[in-house]
Scaffold this motif. Structure first.
Motif, PDB file in Angstrom:
ATOM      1  N   MET A   1     -40.534 -52.361 -13.274  1.00 15.73           N
ATOM      2  CA  MET A   1     -39.999 -52.141 -11.931  1.00 15.73           C
ATOM      3  C   MET A   1     -41.083 -52.213 -10.861  1.00 15.73           C
ATOM      4  O   MET A   1     -40.858 -52.737  -9.768  1.00 15.73           O
ATOM      5  CB  MET A   1     -39.282 -50.795 -11.866  1.00 15.73           C
TER       6      MET A   1
ATOM      7  N   GLY B   1     -41.204 -55.430  -8.599  1.00 17.21           N
ATOM      8  CA  GLY B   1     -40.899 -55.053  -7.221  1.00 17.21           C
ATOM      9  C   GLY B   1     -41.920 -55.597  -6.244  1.00 17.21           C
ATOM     10  O   GLY B   1     -41.567 -56.168  -5.209  1.00 17.21           O
TER      11      GLY B   1
ATOM     12  N   HIS C   1     -33.105 -58.983 -11.051  1.00 17.87           N
ATOM     13  CA  HIS C   1     -32.487 -57.678 -10.783  1.00 17.87           C
ATOM     14  C   HIS C   1     -33.026 -57.093  -9.477  1.00 17.87           C
ATOM     15  O   HIS C   1     -32.252 -56.581  -8.652  1.00 17.87           O
ATOM     16  CB  HIS C   1     -32.774 -56.732 -11.950  1.00 17.87           C
ATOM     17  N   ILE C   2     -34.339 -57.187  -9.268  1.00 20.09           N
ATOM     18  CA  ILE C   2     -34.937 -56.678  -8.029  1.00 20.09           C
ATOM     19  C   ILE C   2     -34.391 -57.453  -6.830  1.00 20.09           C
ATOM     20  O   ILE C   2     -34.042 -56.859  -5.788  1.00 20.09           O
ATOM     21  CB  ILE C   2     -36.472 -56.792  -8.070  1.00 20.09           C
TER      22      ILE C   2
ATOM     23  N   ASP D   1     -31.577 -58.980  -6.545  1.00 23.25           N
ATOM     24  CA  ASP D   1     -30.179 -58.593  -6.316  1.00 23.25           C
ATOM     25  C   ASP D   1     -30.102 -57.278  -5.543  1.00 23.25           C
ATOM     26  O   ASP D   1     -29.267 -57.113  -4.647  1.00 23.25           O
ATOM     27  CB  ASP D   1     -29.439 -58.453  -7.648  1.00 23.25           C
ATOM     28  N   ILE D   2     -30.979 -56.347  -5.883  1.00 25.12           N
ATOM     29  CA  ILE D   2     -31.026 -55.061  -5.164  1.00 25.12           C
ATOM     30  C   ILE D   2     -31.365 -55.296  -3.692  1.00 25.12           C
ATOM     31  O   ILE D   2     -30.740 -54.725  -2.787  1.00 25.12           O
ATOM     32  CB  ILE D   2     -32.065 -54.118  -5.803  1.00 25.12           C
ATOM     33  N   LEU D   3     -32.373 -56.140  -3.434  1.00 23.21           N
ATOM     34  CA  LEU D   3     -32.800 -56.394  -2.060  1.00 23.21           C
ATOM     35  C   LEU D   3     -31.705 -57.081  -1.249  1.00 23.21           C
ATOM     36  O   LEU D   3     -31.496 -56.769  -0.074  1.00 23.21           O
ATOM     37  CB  LEU D   3     -34.074 -57.244  -2.062  1.00 23.21           C
TER      38      LEU D   3
ATOM     39  N   GLU E   1     -28.423 -56.860  -1.858  1.00 23.93           N
ATOM     40  CA  GLU E   1     -27.350 -55.885  -1.648  1.00 23.93           C
ATOM     41  C   GLU E   1     -27.720 -54.876  -0.564  1.00 23.93           C
ATOM     42  O   GLU E   1     -26.866 -54.429   0.207  1.00 23.93           O
ATOM     43  CB  GLU E   1     -27.051 -55.154  -2.954  1.00 23.93           C
ATOM     44  N   ALA E   2     -29.010 -54.535  -0.484  1.00 20.76           N
ATOM     45  CA  ALA E   2     -29.470 -53.573   0.517  1.00 20.76           C
ATOM     46  C   ALA E   2     -29.641 -54.201   1.900  1.00 20.76           C
ATOM     47  O   ALA E   2     -29.908 -53.490   2.874  1.00 20.76           O
ATOM     48  CB  ALA E   2     -30.794 -52.951   0.070  1.00 20.76           C
TER      49      ALA E   2
ATOM     50  N   PRO F   1     -39.251 -46.640  -4.504  1.00 22.11           N
ATOM     51  CA  PRO F   1     -39.209 -47.945  -5.156  1.00 22.11           C
ATOM     52  C   PRO F   1     -40.148 -48.950  -4.471  1.00 22.11           C
ATOM     53  O   PRO F   1     -40.076 -49.140  -3.249  1.00 22.11           O
ATOM     54  CB  PRO F   1     -37.753 -48.361  -5.019  1.00 22.11           C
TER      55      PRO F   1
ATOM     56  N   TYR G   1     -40.318 -52.085  -4.296  1.00 24.21           N
ATOM     57  CA  TYR G   1     -39.780 -53.283  -3.651  1.00 24.21           C
ATOM     58  C   TYR G   1     -39.261 -53.012  -2.243  1.00 24.21           C
ATOM     59  O   TYR G   1     -39.086 -53.937  -1.455  1.00 24.21           O
ATOM     60  CB  TYR G   1     -38.673 -53.914  -4.505  1.00 24.21           C
TER      61      TYR G   1
END
Length: 301
Positions: free
Chosen positions: A13, A17, A46-47, A49-51, A53-54, A143, A145
């Motif tokens: 992570m 990140g 995965h990272i 996708d998080i960014l 979505e955020a 986190p 990232y």
């Protein structure tokens, strides 16, 4: 400096990140790990996708960055031509030192190596290194990232130019780098965080408040202020005249350190982006706008 080649050694992570930050800011990015490439790709996707979505990146930006990224299970190959290496492997001193030996055999003294460790001191990491002057620590804050903070700390043999170069590289990745001038346990951030955690747990143990009320007390009081104007600037803004007047206001004996703090606050305000205020009045206006936005996120406005 030209286009930076940044290599991330370890793709959990933290490593993935930080790699995402480098990729999204146009760095030539290579991810190295001992795990299969499919695992590395899965971690970085995965990272991203998080960014997305955020709202920290668009899908197009993420896809373009992923398409430009390289993966390797060969460390010597991965670091060829690198200006910057972020090491994010397990907290085992001898493993880190042997990894640096492999890297520096290829890169020579020119590549900056920053460890993500928040436990080991850079002086220990430098022991026996081919080019100790290029080794320092650069732990992020979880986190990695999203939170921009990077703490930089050099060891006894770290060249001052290496710290400045690392700061420049991290800034180009969208990070905010601060310099810890001494090798102290916890560096800057964990010393502050641990002290606050200890005080919070003590209040709960002593029956002062519940866990929920303790977190609310932090979130909607000092936590909000510190998120916008730190701690020393926050306290200075609360006194007309700042640290130069704080002793008189609270009936205390003045200390020479108050002038040191005051001069530091003056410098901090002068260094701010003009849109965030370069005067006490301007900083207060920016602070209040930021508070309003934070309160809206918490559905309190």
């Amino acid at each position: 400096m030209g286009k930076i080649k940044a290599v991330f050694v370890g793709t959990g992570m933290i490593g993935a990140g930080l790699a995402a930050n480098a990729m999204l800011n146009g760095y030539e990015t290579v991810l190295y790990d001992v795990v299969p490439q499919e695992k590395m790709e899965g971690n970085i996707r995965h990272i991203m996708d998080i960014l997305v979505e955020a709202g920290a990146a668009t899908r197009q930006q993420a896809d373009e960055a992923l398409a430009a990224c390289w993966y390797s299970n060969d460390l010597e190959q991965a670091v060829q031509g690198a200006q910057f290496v972020q090491e994010c492997i397990p907290e085992r001193l001898e493993l880190k030192k042997s990894t640096y030996a492999t890297i520096q055999k290829v890169t020579g003294p020119d590549a900056i190596i920053c460890s993500s460790t928040s436990k080991l001191f850079p002086t220990k990491l430098q022991e026996g290194a081919l080019y100790p002057q290029s080794i320092l620590v650069g732990p992020p804050y979880n986190p990695s990232y999203l939170l921009p903070l990077i703490e930089l700390c050099g060891g006894e043999q770290t060249a001052p130019e290496a710290i400045e170069k690392a700061k420049e590289i991290y800034t180009g990745m969208g990070k905010v780098a601060v310099v810890c001038k001494k090798e102290i346990y916890g560096f800057i951030v964990n010393r502050l965080s641990w002290a606050a955690l200890d005080a919070a747990k003590e209040c709960v143990r002593d029956g002062v408040c519940s866990v929920e009320d303790m977190d609310k007390a932090i979130m909607f009081g000092p936590g909000m202020r510190m998120a916008v104007t730190g701690q020393l600037l926050t306290i200075s803004l609360g006194v007309d005249g700042g640290f130069r007047a704080i002793a008189e206001k609270y009936g205390e004996e003045p200390t020479p350190w108050n002038e040191v703090y005051a001069q530091g606050v003056d410098e901090e305000i002068a260094n701010r982006d003009p849109s965030m205020g370069n005067t006490v009045e301007g900083v207060c206006k920016f602070r209040d706008r930021a508070f309003a936005q934070l309160l809206k996120l918490h559905k309190l406005l």
